[in-house]
Motif scaffolding. Sequence first.
Motif, PDB file in Angstrom:
ATOM      1  N   PHE A 219      -8.037  15.186  -5.664  1.00  0.00           N
ATOM      2  CA  PHE A 219      -9.193  14.552  -6.312  1.00  0.00           C
ATOM      3  C   PHE A 219      -9.024  13.035  -6.414  1.00  0.00           C
ATOM      4  CE2 PHE A 219      -6.300  15.405  -9.777  1.00  0.00           C
ATOM      5  CZ  PHE A 219      -6.443  14.320 -10.635  1.00  0.00           C
ATOM      6  N   VAL A 220      -7.796  12.542  -6.547  1.00  0.00           N
ATOM      7  CA  VAL A 220      -7.597  11.094  -6.682  1.00  0.00           C
ATOM      8  C   VAL A 220      -7.919  10.358  -5.386  1.00  0.00           C
ATOM      9  CG1 VAL A 220      -5.881  11.369  -8.519  1.00  0.00           C
ATOM     10  CG2 VAL A 220      -5.101  11.095  -6.161  1.00  0.00           C
ATOM     11  N   PHE A 221      -7.760  11.039  -4.241  1.00  0.00           N
ATOM     12  CA  PHE A 221      -7.989  10.406  -2.947  1.00  0.00           C
ATOM     13  C   PHE A 221      -9.452  10.444  -2.517  1.00  0.00           C
ATOM     14  CE2 PHE A 221      -3.486  11.304  -2.979  1.00  0.00           C
ATOM     15  CZ  PHE A 221      -2.982  10.059  -2.631  1.00  0.00           C
ATOM     16  N   LEU A 222     -10.313  10.970  -3.358  1.00  0.00           N
ATOM     17  CA  LEU A 222     -11.742  10.900  -3.099  1.00  0.00           C
ATOM     18  C   LEU A 222     -12.303   9.549  -3.537  1.00  0.00           C
ATOM     19  CD1 LEU A 222     -12.744  14.515  -4.184  1.00  0.00           C
ATOM     20  CD2 LEU A 222     -12.345  13.646  -1.863  1.00  0.00           C
ATOM     21  N   ASN A 223     -11.524   8.813  -4.303  1.00  0.00           N
ATOM     22  CA  ASN A 223     -11.920   7.499  -4.790  1.00  0.00           C
ATOM     23  C   ASN A 223     -11.444   6.436  -3.789  1.00  0.00           C
ATOM     24  OD1 ASN A 223     -12.159   5.017  -6.127  1.00  0.00           O
ATOM     25  ND2 ASN A 223     -11.742   5.939  -8.121  1.00  0.00           N
ATOM     26  N   PRO A 224     -12.350   5.640  -3.219  1.00  0.00           N
ATOM     27  CA  PRO A 224     -11.937   4.625  -2.250  1.00  0.00           C
ATOM     28  C   PRO A 224     -11.006   3.555  -2.831  1.00  0.00           C
ATOM     29  CG  PRO A 224     -14.338   4.682  -2.467  1.00  0.00           C
ATOM     30  CD  PRO A 224     -13.793   5.725  -3.378  1.00  0.00           C
ATOM     31  N   LEU A 225     -11.024   3.370  -4.151  1.00  0.00           N
ATOM     32  CA  LEU A 225     -10.089   2.417  -4.764  1.00  0.00           C
ATOM     33  C   LEU A 225      -8.644   2.903  -4.633  1.00  0.00           C
ATOM     34  CD1 LEU A 225     -12.028   1.430  -8.015  1.00  0.00           C
ATOM     35  CD2 LEU A 225     -11.767   0.093  -5.902  1.00  0.00           C
ATOM     36  N   VAL A 226      -8.458   4.196  -4.535  1.00  0.00           N
ATOM     37  CA  VAL A 226      -7.128   4.783  -4.346  1.00  0.00           C
ATOM     38  C   VAL A 226      -6.836   4.963  -2.861  1.00  0.00           C
ATOM     39  CG1 VAL A 226      -5.684   6.826  -4.771  1.00  0.00           C
ATOM     40  CG2 VAL A 226      -7.208   5.986  -6.573  1.00  0.00           C
ATOM     41  N   ALA A 227      -7.791   5.525  -2.138  1.00  0.00           N
ATOM     42  CA  ALA A 227      -7.549   5.939  -0.748  1.00  0.00           C
ATOM     43  C   ALA A 227      -7.723   4.823   0.275  1.00  0.00           C
ATOM     44  CB  ALA A 227      -8.467   7.105  -0.384  1.00  0.00           C
ATOM     45  N   VAL A 228      -8.622   3.883   0.036  1.00  0.00           N
ATOM     46  CA  VAL A 228      -8.969   2.904   1.062  1.00  0.00           C
ATOM     47  C   VAL A 228      -8.452   1.498   0.738  1.00  0.00           C
ATOM     48  CG1 VAL A 228     -10.869   1.839   2.343  1.00  0.00           C
ATOM     49  CG2 VAL A 228     -11.002   4.256   1.712  1.00  0.00           C
ATOM     50  N   LEU A 229      -8.733   0.991  -0.438  1.00  0.00           N
ATOM     51  CA  LEU A 229      -8.396  -0.399  -0.759  1.00  0.00           C
ATOM     52  C   LEU A 229      -6.909  -0.728  -0.533  1.00  0.00           C
ATOM     53  CD1 LEU A 229      -9.258  -3.182  -1.779  1.00  0.00           C
ATOM     54  CD2 LEU A 229      -8.841  -2.343  -4.114  1.00  0.00           C
ATOM     55  N   PRO A 230      -5.967   0.053  -1.060  1.00  0.00           N
ATOM     56  CA  PRO A 230      -4.559  -0.307  -0.823  1.00  0.00           C
ATOM     57  C   PRO A 230      -4.187  -0.276   0.659  1.00  0.00           C
ATOM     58  CG  PRO A 230      -4.728   1.291  -2.604  1.00  0.00           C
ATOM     59  CD  PRO A 230      -6.092   1.184  -1.969  1.00  0.00           C
ATOM     60  N   ARG A 231      -4.805   0.605   1.422  1.00  0.00           N
ATOM     61  CA  ARG A 231      -4.498   0.729   2.847  1.00  0.00           C
ATOM     62  C   ARG A 231      -5.000  -0.494   3.617  1.00  0.00           C
ATOM     63  NH1 ARG A 231      -4.447   6.344   1.541  1.00  0.00           N
ATOM     64  NH2 ARG A 231      -2.227   6.743   1.216  1.00  0.00           N
ATOM     65  N   MET A 232      -6.125  -1.059   3.185  1.00  0.00           N
ATOM     66  CA  MET A 232      -6.626  -2.272   3.817  1.00  0.00           C
ATOM     67  C   MET A 232      -5.758  -3.484   3.444  1.00  0.00           C
ATOM     68  SD  MET A 232     -10.712  -1.557   3.476  1.00  0.00           S
ATOM     69  CE  MET A 232     -11.223  -3.055   4.303  1.00  0.00           C
ATOM     70  N   LEU A 233      -5.225  -3.474   2.234  1.00  0.00           N
ATOM     71  CA  LEU A 233      -4.377  -4.583   1.784  1.00  0.00           C
ATOM     72  C   LEU A 233      -3.028  -4.628   2.496  1.00  0.00           C
ATOM     73  CD1 LEU A 233      -5.129  -4.556  -2.046  1.00  0.00           C
ATOM     74  CD2 LEU A 233      -6.002  -6.132  -0.307  1.00  0.00           C
ATOM     75  N   ILE A 234      -2.598  -3.497   3.063  1.00  0.00           N
ATOM     76  CA  ILE A 234      -1.341  -3.475   3.830  1.00  0.00           C
ATOM     77  C   ILE A 234      -1.376  -4.556   4.902  1.00  0.00           C
ATOM     78  CG2 ILE A 234       0.081  -2.147   5.456  1.00  0.00           C
ATOM     79  CD1 ILE A 234      -1.007   0.410   4.084  1.00  0.00           C
ATOM     80  N   GLY A 235      -2.497  -4.671   5.593  1.00  0.00           N
ATOM     81  CA  GLY A 235      -2.625  -5.636   6.677  1.00  0.00           C
ATOM     82  C   GLY A 235      -2.451  -7.071   6.209  1.00  0.00           C
ATOM     83  N   LEU A 236      -2.975  -7.397   5.043  1.00  0.00           N
ATOM     84  CA  LEU A 236      -2.837  -8.757   4.519  1.00  0.00           C
ATOM     85  C   LEU A 236      -1.396  -9.065   4.135  1.00  0.00           C
ATOM     86  CD1 LEU A 236      -6.023  -9.113   2.295  1.00  0.00           C
ATOM     87  CD2 LEU A 236      -5.577 -10.153   4.512  1.00  0.00           C
ATOM     88  N   THR A 237      -0.787  -8.180   3.373  1.00  0.00           N
ATOM     89  CA  THR A 237       0.577  -8.457   2.912  1.00  0.00           C
ATOM     90  C   THR A 237       1.573  -8.443   4.072  1.00  0.00           C
ATOM     91  OG1 THR A 237       1.001  -6.144   2.317  1.00  0.00           O
ATOM     92  CG2 THR A 237       0.132  -7.589   0.580  1.00  0.00           C
ATOM     93  N   ALA A 238       1.384  -7.511   5.003  1.00  0.00           N
ATOM     94  CA  ALA A 238       2.286  -7.448   6.160  1.00  0.00           C
ATOM     95  C   ALA A 238       2.133  -8.700   7.024  1.00  0.00           C
ATOM     96  CB  ALA A 238       2.022  -6.194   6.985  1.00  0.00           C
ATOM     97  N   TYR A 239       0.902  -9.129   7.250  1.00  0.00           N
ATOM     98  CA  TYR A 239       0.663 -10.314   8.074  1.00  0.00           C
ATOM     99  C   TYR A 239       1.281 -11.562   7.444  1.00  0.00           C
ATOM    100  CZ  TYR A 239      -1.637 -14.301  10.178  1.00  0.00           C
ATOM    101  OH  TYR A 239      -1.880 -15.509  10.783  1.00  0.00           O
ATOM    102  N   TYR A 240       0.982 -11.805   6.171  1.00  0.00           N
ATOM    103  CA  TYR A 240       1.473 -13.032   5.542  1.00  0.00           C
ATOM    104  C   TYR A 240       2.986 -13.005   5.338  1.00  0.00           C
ATOM    105  CZ  TYR A 240      -3.218 -14.748   5.330  1.00  0.00           C
ATOM    106  OH  TYR A 240      -4.462 -15.198   5.703  1.00  0.00           O
ATOM    107  N   THR A 241       3.550 -11.831   5.139  1.00  0.00           N
ATOM    108  CA  THR A 241       5.012 -11.734   5.076  1.00  0.00           C
ATOM    109  C   THR A 241       5.606 -12.106   6.426  1.00  0.00           C
ATOM    110  OG1 THR A 241       4.932 -10.029   3.372  1.00  0.00           O
ATOM    111  CG2 THR A 241       6.970 -10.186   4.648  1.00  0.00           C
ATOM    112  N   TYR A 242       5.023 -11.578   7.491  1.00  0.00           N
ATOM    113  CA  TYR A 242       5.528 -11.902   8.827  1.00  0.00           C
ATOM    114  C   TYR A 242       5.338 -13.389   9.137  1.00  0.00           C
ATOM    115  CZ  TYR A 242       6.604 -11.779  13.736  1.00  0.00           C
ATOM    116  OH  TYR A 242       7.180 -12.033  14.945  1.00  0.00           O
TER     117      TYR A 242
END
Length: 189
Positions: free
Chosen positions: A86-109
């Motif tokens: 049920f928690v993964f039906l919420n895009p704030l849990v399922a989608v937003l953190p997954r999209m943020l991976i790209g930002l943090t990984a890119y800027y770290t690199y």
Amino acid sequence: MYSERAKSIMPVRKLVVTGMLAGVSILLGSTPLGFIPIGPAKATIMHLPVIIGAIMEGPLVAIGIGLIFGVFSMIQAIMAPTVISFVFLNPLVAVLPRMLIGLTAYYTYKMTKSAAASATIGTLTNTIGVLGMIYMLYGAQFAAALGQDQGKAAALILGIATTNGIPEVIVAVIVVTAVTAALKRIRKA
């Protein structure tokens, strides 16, 4: 003439890499390879294409691949539910953190030029982002769904972060470092 041709090749290469990583994400999301059951929770390797995309092609490509990851998290919650789906039906849990991976990984690199550091930070973004959102939005309900004391939701979520997060970081460092090194060699050839 050469500069015009070079300009037109770059977007094609970016499109090909994006398509390849999106295809890998779709394959992982459509099979048990992407979401590995560990009790009612699931470990994942779906963050790997996101991090690779961030290193190789930048944050916009990685955000798009992260979106695919997040959408498949929601699809998994519907198609192969567990007591905590049920928690993964919420895009704030399922989608937003997954999209943020790209930002943090890119800027770290970009700051470190280290694929291992980028893989570590990208993976931690996923783990901390997802579990942090679960705690903030559903802490007590999440604990209750797992048959645990609702007052100990923070300890429960921290335990899951440790159990899933450490192996995910190790796998990410190994795979992302190897794949990006190989892709960079191919790019130079």
